[in-house]
Motif scaffolding. Structure first.
Motif, PDB file in Angstrom:
ATOM      1  N   THR A 148       0.840  -1.199   0.000  1.00  0.00           N
ATOM      2  CA  THR A 148       0.000   0.000   0.000  1.00  0.00           C
ATOM      3  C   THR A 148       0.872   1.246   0.000  1.00  0.00           C
ATOM      4  OG1 THR A 148      -1.769  -1.125   1.215  1.00  0.00           O
ATOM      5  CG2 THR A 148      -1.771   1.282   1.258  1.00  0.00           C
ATOM      6  N   LEU A 149       1.836   1.287   0.919  1.00  0.00           N
ATOM      7  CA  LEU A 149       2.704   2.451   1.035  1.00  0.00           C
ATOM      8  C   LEU A 149       3.572   2.634  -0.206  1.00  0.00           C
ATOM      9  CD1 LEU A 149       3.739   2.134   4.780  1.00  0.00           C
ATOM     10  CD2 LEU A 149       2.338   3.934   3.763  1.00  0.00           C
ATOM     11  N   GLU A 150       4.006   1.527  -0.797  1.00  0.00           N
ATOM     12  CA  GLU A 150       4.819   1.611  -2.019  1.00  0.00           C
ATOM     13  C   GLU A 150       4.052   2.313  -3.138  1.00  0.00           C
ATOM     14  OE1 GLU A 150       6.209  -1.462  -5.539  1.00  0.00           O
ATOM     15  OE2 GLU A 150       6.222  -2.209  -3.464  1.00  0.00           O
ATOM     16  N   HIS A 151       2.817   1.894  -3.351  1.00  0.00           N
ATOM     17  CA  HIS A 151       2.061   2.438  -4.482  1.00  0.00           C
ATOM     18  C   HIS A 151       1.462   3.813  -4.172  1.00  0.00           C
ATOM     19  CE1 HIS A 151       2.360  -0.826  -7.378  1.00  0.00           C
ATOM     20  NE2 HIS A 151       2.317  -1.657  -6.355  1.00  0.00           N
ATOM     21  N   VAL A 152       1.044   4.041  -2.935  1.00  0.00           N
ATOM     22  CA  VAL A 152       0.484   5.359  -2.632  1.00  0.00           C
ATOM     23  C   VAL A 152       1.585   6.412  -2.634  1.00  0.00           C
ATOM     24  CG1 VAL A 152       0.619   5.396  -0.082  1.00  0.00           C
ATOM     25  CG2 VAL A 152      -1.278   6.519  -1.249  1.00  0.00           C
ATOM     26  N   SER A 153       2.797   6.026  -2.240  1.00  0.00           N
ATOM     27  CA  SER A 153       3.927   6.963  -2.297  1.00  0.00           C
ATOM     28  C   SER A 153       4.231   7.349  -3.733  1.00  0.00           C
ATOM     29  CB  SER A 153       5.168   6.343  -1.645  1.00  0.00           C
ATOM     30  OG  SER A 153       4.955   6.104  -0.271  1.00  0.00           O
ATOM     31  N   ASP A 175      -1.291   2.646  10.540  1.00  0.00           N
ATOM     32  CA  ASP A 175      -1.427   1.209  10.738  1.00  0.00           C
ATOM     33  C   ASP A 175      -0.066   0.518  10.797  1.00  0.00           C
ATOM     34  OD1 ASP A 175      -4.139   1.591  10.700  1.00  0.00           O
ATOM     35  OD2 ASP A 175      -4.432   0.862   8.662  1.00  0.00           O
ATOM     36  N   LYS A 176       0.902   1.072  10.082  1.00  0.00           N
ATOM     37  CA  LYS A 176       2.263   0.522  10.065  1.00  0.00           C
ATOM     38  C   LYS A 176       3.039   0.896  11.319  1.00  0.00           C
ATOM     39  CE  LYS A 176       5.965  -1.190   7.885  1.00  0.00           C
ATOM     40  NZ  LYS A 176       6.130  -2.628   7.552  1.00  0.00           N
ATOM     41  N   GLY A 177       2.525   1.853  12.084  1.00  0.00           N
ATOM     42  CA  GLY A 177       3.237   2.330  13.263  1.00  0.00           C
ATOM     43  C   GLY A 177       4.059   3.569  12.999  1.00  0.00           C
ATOM     44  N   LEU A 178       4.016   4.090  11.776  1.00  0.00           N
ATOM     45  CA  LEU A 178       4.751   5.306  11.423  1.00  0.00           C
ATOM     46  C   LEU A 178       3.889   6.522  11.767  1.00  0.00           C
ATOM     47  CD1 LEU A 178       6.065   4.085   7.927  1.00  0.00           C
ATOM     48  CD2 LEU A 178       7.272   4.025  10.126  1.00  0.00           C
ATOM     49  N   TRP A 179       3.600   6.665  13.043  1.00  0.00           N
ATOM     50  CA  TRP A 179       2.565   7.594  13.490  1.00  0.00           C
ATOM     51  C   TRP A 179       2.968   9.059  13.343  1.00  0.00           C
ATOM     52  CZ3 TRP A 179       3.929  10.394  17.932  1.00  0.00           C
ATOM     53  CH2 TRP A 179       5.023   9.877  18.656  1.00  0.00           C
ATOM     54  N   THR A 242       0.264   3.544  23.885  1.00  0.00           N
ATOM     55  CA  THR A 242       1.624   4.029  23.675  1.00  0.00           C
ATOM     56  C   THR A 242       2.081   3.576  22.301  1.00  0.00           C
ATOM     57  OG1 THR A 242       2.130   3.885  26.048  1.00  0.00           O
ATOM     58  CG2 THR A 242       3.996   4.021  24.524  1.00  0.00           C
ATOM     59  N   PRO A 243       2.328   4.492  21.393  1.00  0.00           N
ATOM     60  CA  PRO A 243       2.705   4.106  20.023  1.00  0.00           C
ATOM     61  C   PRO A 243       4.129   3.571  19.977  1.00  0.00           C
ATOM     62  CG  PRO A 243       2.854   6.469  20.280  1.00  0.00           C
ATOM     63  CD  PRO A 243       2.272   5.947  21.569  1.00  0.00           C
ATOM     64  N   PRO A 244       4.537   2.968  18.872  1.00  0.00           N
ATOM     65  CA  PRO A 244       5.924   2.499  18.725  1.00  0.00           C
ATOM     66  C   PRO A 244       6.909   3.642  18.928  1.00  0.00           C
ATOM     67  CG  PRO A 244       4.543   1.631  16.969  1.00  0.00           C
ATOM     68  CD  PRO A 244       3.713   2.637  17.690  1.00  0.00           C
ATOM     69  N   LEU A 245       7.975   3.388  19.687  1.00  0.00           N
ATOM     70  CA  LEU A 245       8.894   4.458  20.058  1.00  0.00           C
ATOM     71  C   LEU A 245      10.311   4.259  19.530  1.00  0.00           C
ATOM     72  CD1 LEU A 245       7.794   5.022  23.782  1.00  0.00           C
ATOM     73  CD2 LEU A 245       6.979   6.178  21.725  1.00  0.00           C
ATOM     74  N   SER A 246      10.549   3.201  18.799  1.00  0.00           N
ATOM     75  CA  SER A 246      11.888   2.946  18.274  1.00  0.00           C
ATOM     76  C   SER A 246      12.227   3.940  17.169  1.00  0.00           C
ATOM     77  CB  SER A 246      11.991   1.518  17.740  1.00  0.00           C
ATOM     78  OG  SER A 246      11.054   1.331  16.689  1.00  0.00           O
ATOM     79  N   GLU A 248      12.941   4.890  13.534  1.00  0.00           N
ATOM     80  CA  GLU A 248      12.497   4.323  12.267  1.00  0.00           C
ATOM     81  C   GLU A 248      12.855   5.285  11.142  1.00  0.00           C
ATOM     82  OE1 GLU A 248      10.650   1.452   9.794  1.00  0.00           O
ATOM     83  OE2 GLU A 248      11.002   1.342  11.953  1.00  0.00           O
ATOM     84  N   GLU A 249      13.694   4.823  10.201  1.00  0.00           N
ATOM     85  CA  GLU A 249      14.087   5.627   9.041  1.00  0.00           C
ATOM     86  C   GLU A 249      14.614   7.000   9.456  1.00  0.00           C
ATOM     87  OE1 GLU A 249      10.785   5.713   6.367  1.00  0.00           O
ATOM     88  OE2 GLU A 249      10.699   3.541   6.159  1.00  0.00           O
ATOM     89  N   GLY A 250      15.503   6.992  10.446  1.00  0.00           N
ATOM     90  CA  GLY A 250      16.149   8.224  10.877  1.00  0.00           C
ATOM     91  C   GLY A 250      15.331   9.089  11.804  1.00  0.00           C
ATOM     92  N   LEU A 251      14.175   8.599  12.256  1.00  0.00           N
ATOM     93  CA  LEU A 251      13.308   9.384  13.142  1.00  0.00           C
ATOM     94  C   LEU A 251      13.181   8.690  14.493  1.00  0.00           C
ATOM     95  CD1 LEU A 251      11.330  11.698  13.654  1.00  0.00           C
ATOM     96  CD2 LEU A 251       9.550  10.320  12.576  1.00  0.00           C
ATOM     97  N   ASN A 252      13.678   9.355  15.540  1.00  0.00           N
ATOM     98  CA  ASN A 252      13.589   8.828  16.895  1.00  0.00           C
ATOM     99  C   ASN A 252      12.206   9.166  17.459  1.00  0.00           C
ATOM    100  OD1 ASN A 252      13.748   8.277  19.670  1.00  0.00           O
ATOM    101  ND2 ASN A 252      15.934   8.756  19.727  1.00  0.00           N
ATOM    102  N   ARG A 253      11.305   8.186  17.376  1.00  0.00           N
ATOM    103  CA  ARG A 253       9.918   8.435  17.770  1.00  0.00           C
ATOM    104  C   ARG A 253       9.767   8.638  19.273  1.00  0.00           C
ATOM    105  NH1 ARG A 253       7.206   3.584  14.416  1.00  0.00           N
ATOM    106  NH2 ARG A 253       9.134   2.582  15.111  1.00  0.00           N
ATOM    107  N   LYS A 254      10.708   8.134  20.067  1.00  0.00           N
ATOM    108  CA  LYS A 254      10.629   8.326  21.515  1.00  0.00           C
ATOM    109  C   LYS A 254      10.781   9.799  21.879  1.00  0.00           C
ATOM    110  CE  LYS A 254      12.380   6.584  25.920  1.00  0.00           C
ATOM    111  NZ  LYS A 254      13.331   5.651  26.582  1.00  0.00           N
TER     112      LYS A 254
END
Length: 362
Positions: A148-153, A175-179, A242-246, A248-254
């Protein structure tokens, strides 16, 4: 000489009849389109059928009739007529015909076939916003978020003016956690489409993603129109408290999460005005400030090169509150009232947004 004149006379009659038929076909199609736009789909089909009786090879009549059958949820006929357009190799209508056929197949629960048709359309026509977007929608229904993300991007790369792609991107990212990325895809959608029913739903889900409002047991309604129809939600798509905090792609979600929590706690501690609109504006500022600390020369990808700089420029302009009012007009009645009562500020923001007017800078 008489024979030559007779032949020329016959030829002129044929030409006049042919031109008359062409005009009749165009008139009937025009009338049919007007009926379609008025939701008189059966009457529209009658007009298109009359056009086809005059010219059975009119690909435009075939295409328009497929659209009307799609609206009537007669997916068999929508597929049948769109296939005829595809087989005609009409380059002007090919992309639309592939989109109609894939939509009809998807509605007949033939998702894999719909995807195969879209892949064929991409091979035949090359990159197309509509085909990539429909591909993303079908993969979303299957629950394949990566595809989905591949084609919508890719759809967004091809056309940044269509709001639906940003909305689907926001849902898929959440939905992927890339909030964090999801928040600003929601805001891009709301910039393009601030005042529809789905805008109100999207704004609420964005508030949940920003932790401004509590997460409900299931996501708020997610709606699309025609090629943006509501799709089945992927399983386990409800966001956790609590959303994902790791990182991801250079973004520190914490870091972003902590900035949000600090902003919310500060508002509560100081007992400042805590109406939802004000909290939204403050949390949004806190996220952008945290992102500024995270940004750097080594950051790459569309989020860092497009999304973050764009929204940071809004924050640094004189239009930040106008922007917040603009994207929230479907959700807060007071935002709509503000917009109606502050025409000059509204026009200045639109001018700045569309033309990059430097007058909006501090």
């Amino acid at each position: 000489m008489k024979k030559i004149l007779a032949i020329l006379f016959l030829i002129s009659i044929v030409i006049l009849n042919t031109n008359g038929q062409g005009n009749n076909v165009q008139t009937l199609i025009h009338e049919g389109v007007a009926l379609h736009d008025s939701a008189e789909y059966k009457m529209a089909i009658e007009k298109f059928e009359q056009a086809l009786k005059i010219n059975p090879k009119s690909t435009l009549a075939l295409y328009e009739i497929s659209l009307s059958y799609l609206e009537l949820k007669d997916y068999e006929n929508a597929s049948k007529y769109s296939t005829r357009v595809i087989n005609s190799n009409d380059k002007n209508l090919s992309v639309g015909a592939y989109a109609v056929k894939s939509e009809a197949m998807a509605e007949m629960k033939q998702i894999d076939n719909a995807i195969a048709i879209l892949q064929e359309g991409l091979i035949k026509n090359g990159d197309s916003y509509l085909l990539h977007f429909n591909m993303a929608l079908n993969y979303y229904k299957k629950g394949d978020i990566d595809k989905t993300l591949e084609h919508v991007s890719r759809a967004i790369e091809l056309d940044k003016t269509n709001s639906g792609a940003f909305l689907l991107n926001a849902y898929a990212q959440r939905d992927k956690g890339l909030w964090v990325r999801s928040i600003y895809s929601f805001q891009l959608f709301l910039l393009l489409e601030p005042d529809s029913k789905r805008s109100k739903n999207a704004f609420e889900e964005m508030l949940q993603t920003m932790l401004v409002k509590p997460v409900t047991e299931k996501p708020v309604e997610r709606s699309f129109i025609q090629q943006q129809l509501l799709r089945n939600m992927p399983e386990n798509s409800v966001q956790q408290e609590t959303p994902p905090l790791s990182t991801e792609e250079g973004l520190n979600r914490k870091i972003i999460y902590n900035a949000i929590k600090f902003s919310l706690d500060s508002l509560k501690a100081t007992k400042k005005d805590t109406d939802v609109y004000f909290v939204f504006t403050e949390v949004n500022k806190a996220i952008l400030s945290a992102l500024e600390k995270e940004s750097g020369a080594l950051k790459s990808g569309s989020f860092w090169t497009f999304h973050y700089p764009f929204f940071k420029s809004i924050l640094n302009s004189n239009h930040y509150d106008t922007f917040c009012r603009y994207i929230s007009v479907s959700y807060f009645p007071e935002s709509l009232e503000w917009w109606e009562n502050n025409k000059t500020d509204a026009e200045n923001f639109i001018n700045w947004f569309e033309n990059g007017d430097d007058n909006g800078k501090n």
